[in-house]
Scaffold this motif. Structure first.
Motif, PDB file in Angstrom:
ATOM      1  N   ARG A  45       0.808  -1.217   0.000  1.00 58.42           N
ATOM      2  CA  ARG A  45       0.000   0.000   0.000  1.00 58.42           C
ATOM      3  C   ARG A  45       0.847   1.275   0.000  1.00 58.42           C
ATOM      4  O   ARG A  45       0.350   2.343  -0.351  1.00 58.42           O
ATOM      5  N   MET A  81      -4.419  -1.595  -8.527  1.00 57.12           N
ATOM      6  CA  MET A  81      -4.360  -2.294  -7.249  1.00 57.12           C
ATOM      7  C   MET A  81      -5.590  -3.175  -7.092  1.00 57.12           C
ATOM      8  O   MET A  81      -6.713  -2.736  -7.333  1.00 57.12           O
ATOM      9  N   PHE A  83      -7.575  -5.637  -4.359  1.00 58.82           N
ATOM     10  CA  PHE A  83      -7.647  -5.829  -2.912  1.00 58.82           C
ATOM     11  C   PHE A  83      -8.226  -7.198  -2.567  1.00 58.82           C
ATOM     12  O   PHE A  83      -8.951  -7.804  -3.353  1.00 58.82           O
ATOM     13  N   ASN A  87     -13.757  -4.710  -3.347  1.00 52.46           N
ATOM     14  CA  ASN A  87     -14.028  -3.265  -3.287  1.00 52.46           C
ATOM     15  C   ASN A  87     -14.638  -2.699  -4.556  1.00 52.46           C
ATOM     16  O   ASN A  87     -14.292  -1.608  -4.992  1.00 52.46           O
ATOM     17  N   LEU A  88     -15.566  -3.437  -5.151  1.00 53.70           N
ATOM     18  CA  LEU A  88     -16.284  -2.878  -6.301  1.00 53.70           C
ATOM     19  C   LEU A  88     -17.256  -1.808  -5.808  1.00 53.70           C
ATOM     20  O   LEU A  88     -17.684  -1.827  -4.654  1.00 53.70           O
ATOM     21  N   SER A 150      -9.017  -2.377 -12.907  1.00 59.10           N
ATOM     22  CA  SER A 150      -7.656  -1.836 -12.846  1.00 59.10           C
ATOM     23  C   SER A 150      -7.020  -1.783 -14.228  1.00 59.10           C
ATOM     24  O   SER A 150      -6.382  -0.803 -14.588  1.00 59.10           O
TER      25      SER A 150
ATOM     26  N   ASP B 114     -18.426   1.049   2.565  1.00 56.66           N
ATOM     27  CA  ASP B 114     -17.195   0.345   2.887  1.00 56.66           C
ATOM     28  C   ASP B 114     -15.992   1.210   2.491  1.00 56.66           C
ATOM     29  O   ASP B 114     -15.863   1.607   1.339  1.00 56.66           O
ATOM     30  N   GLY B 116     -13.190   0.428   1.833  1.00 58.57           N
ATOM     31  CA  GLY B 116     -12.437  -0.212   0.758  1.00 58.57           C
ATOM     32  C   GLY B 116     -12.794   0.367  -0.608  1.00 58.57           C
ATOM     33  O   GLY B 116     -11.937   0.470  -1.480  1.00 58.57           O
ATOM     34  N   GLN B 117     -14.059   0.745  -0.791  1.00 60.45           N
ATOM     35  CA  GLN B 117     -14.463   1.342  -2.071  1.00 60.45           C
ATOM     36  C   GLN B 117     -13.757   2.672  -2.301  1.00 60.45           C
ATOM     37  O   GLN B 117     -13.390   3.012  -3.426  1.00 60.45           O
ATOM     38  N   ALA B 120     -10.261   1.902  -3.290  1.00 58.49           N
ATOM     39  CA  ALA B 120     -10.217   1.462  -4.681  1.00 58.49           C
ATOM     40  C   ALA B 120     -10.280   2.675  -5.604  1.00 58.49           C
ATOM     41  O   ALA B 120      -9.522   2.772  -6.575  1.00 58.49           O
ATOM     42  N   SER B 123      -7.039   4.433  -5.593  1.00 55.38           N
ATOM     43  CA  SER B 123      -5.995   3.700  -6.309  1.00 55.38           C
ATOM     44  C   SER B 123      -6.196   3.786  -7.820  1.00 55.38           C
ATOM     45  O   SER B 123      -5.277   3.541  -8.583  1.00 55.38           O
ATOM     46  N   LEU B 124      -7.413   4.130  -8.247  1.00 56.30           N
ATOM     47  CA  LEU B 124      -7.657   4.302  -9.688  1.00 56.30           C
ATOM     48  C   LEU B 124      -7.285   5.708 -10.152  1.00 56.30           C
ATOM     49  O   LEU B 124      -7.438   6.038 -11.324  1.00 56.30           O
TER      50      LEU B 124
END
Ligand SMILES: Nc1ncnc2c1ncn2[C@@H]1O[C@H](COP(=O)(O)OP(=O)(O)OP(=O)(O)O)[C@@H](O)[C@H]1O
Ligand SMILES: [Mg+2]
Lengths: 241, 219
Positions: A45, A81, A83, A87-88, A150, B114, B116-117, B120, B123-124
């Protein structure tokens, strides 16, 4: 491609990454293994600065990682990345999950983004699910969509943090197969995984971490047959059973 | 007076009063939702002063009684050389207080997303504003449809503050006072207004349920 020099990271008093030196060349597949809590996720990360670092340097294609803002976002768009927990985006269809960033970040037209997305969804084998929502897909399908999402940014490197750890056993291979294909296509990859057979097959180098340190960097053949440290040998023994 | 007598004498005034209440509710809802969204974005922003100011805003308007705020707007603002119409004063009072609650509901909605979304999206290569607009707000709104529906009803009831100032045409609560100072409407005059409030609330609730069913995310 990625150069990490003398990297140190603390969570409060807890020294989680200790003097990490690691470089990943273009087209190389580096697998990171090690016991739980050894700092694998944290290291992964830091490469796209989801975690900040306390000292040391990270260079992407020779350029230091920007601190924040637009420059950082631009670099991140070039580093894919994936995970553990997929994490959609829950409110978007599979297709929209893949087109969102290309439209927003790369300013592609909807039509162009959609065409590319369908091509990628086909490549990972979930094109028939394009109009569904993430919740309607199996874990393995969701993770393959996450990979396609990604790839849609046309990344130079892909980071994977235990991409199969949240999956039911029967779905692990469908994801690993997609990753193997990616590796065969020459993608530069940094993969944290507990799948040792996969690691053996796909990696150019294996990095063994323990307690925040890299203890060993080796070829997979060497590492799995005669690991250079006792810790690595113990670890390999412990996961055999 | 009977319902029939009241309606034949004041029917058209009731219609105007209902329209006034709807008008106040409509504009107060838009203003408070817009402010609510802006304040919420400030509350989750990475900029500390923005967060502090927005938190203070919510604390103030969540806790101030509507009548006090209206009195401040009507009697205190003129000392600052700001003279607003009575309608504007009511509208502002009935917007600011619900905007704080709107932000609270949106924050609750955001907290169900979440993290995490968000990672994500980062990270995009998406920026803070892209993440807020494309990932956070759409999901927070979906989770907040029912609370926001209830808030809309609460906004309508808050517009009864209009009865405290001279408005022409007056609102559904104001008309009760009006009738009772000019005739003997008694409890019946009040019941008619209450009935109209209730019907409006039912329609709002029904629409809210429909929307919720349409946009709700399965988990
Ligand atoms: N956000 C955080 N705050 C504080 N400590 C953390 C945080 N994230 C991780 N840690 C600690 O940092 C150390 C390294 O964690 P990390 O998640 O990188 O390990 P890991 O090698 O990925 O482990 P696993 O195999 O369980 O995923 C652990 O001791 C963990 O408890
Ligand atoms: Mg981990």
């Amino acid at each position: 491609m990625i150069e990490i020099k003398k990297l140190n990271k603390y969570y409060g008093d807890h020294h989680v990454l200790k003097d990490i030196d690691l470089s990943v060349d273009k087209g190389e597949v580096v697998v990171i293994i090690g016991p739980s809590g050894s700092g694998k996720s944290t290291l992964c990360r830091t490469v796209n600065r989801l975690e900040t670092i306390d000292s040391g340097e990270i260079l992407i294609e020779g350029e230091p990682l920007p601190e924040d803002g637009k420059d950082l976002a631009a670099i991140r768009s070039k580093i894919g990345m994936v995970f553990q927990s997929f994490n959609l985006f829950a409110h978007k269809t599979i297709l929209e999950n893949v087109t969102l960033a290309p439209v927003e970040v790369l300013h592609k037209s909807h039509a162009e983004a959609k065409e590319e997305a369908m091509r990628l969804l086909k490549r990972v084998g979930v094109d028939s699910q394009a109009d569904k929502y993430p919740i309607q897909l199996s874990g393995g399908q969701q993770q393959r969509v996450a990979i396609a999402r990604s790839l849609a940014m046309n990344p130079k490197v892909m980071l994977f943090d235990e991409p199969t750890s949240a999956l039911d056993p029967e779905m692990i291979n469908e994801v690993l197969d997609v990753m193997t294909e990616l590796a065969d296509d020459g993608m530069t990859m940094m993969i944290v995984t507990h799948e040792m057979n996969f690691a053996k097959q796909v990696s150019d180098r294996v990095v063994f971490m323990d307690d925040g340190r890299i203890l060993e960097i080796n070829t997979p053949e060497k590492f799995f047959s005669e690991p250079g440290t006792d810790r690595a040998r113990d670890f390999l023994e412990s996961i055999k059973n | 007076m009977s319902v029939y007598e009241l309606l034949s004498e004041y029917g058209s005034r009731y219609v105007l009063a209902l329209l006034t209440t709807w008008e106040l509710t409509f504009f107060a809802a838009i203003i408070s939702f817009v402010i609510g969204i802006v304040v919420t974005v400030m509350r989750v922003s990475p900029i500390k002063p923005l967060r502090a100011v927005s938190e203070l805003y919510v604390q103030i308007f969540r806790n101030i009684p509507g009548a006090s705020l209206l009195i401040l707007l009507v009697y205190a603002l003129p000392y600052l050389d700001v003279v607003l119409s009575y309608f504007a004063c009511v509208l502002i009072a009935a917007s600011l207080i619900p905007s704080a609650f709107c932000s609270e509901y949106l924050m609750a909605g955001i907290n169900t997303i979440d993290p995490g979304q968000i990672e994500a999206a980062r990270s995009l290569g998406m920026t803070f504003s892209q993440i807020i607009r494309k990932v956070v707000i759409p999901q927070a709104l979906r989770f907040s449809v029912l609370p926001l529906t209830n808030l809309l009803v609460a906004i309508m009831l808050t517009t009864a503050l209009a009865s405290q100032v001279p408005l022409n045409p007056t609102d559904l609560t104001g008309i009760v006072s009006h009738i009772n100072t000019h005739a003997v409407g008694g409890i019946t005059a009040f019941m008619i207004s209450a009935f109209l409030y209730c019907m409006t609330a039912l329609v709002i609730g029904f629409a809210g349920n429909l929307i919720d069913r349409k946009v709700r995310l399965m988990r």
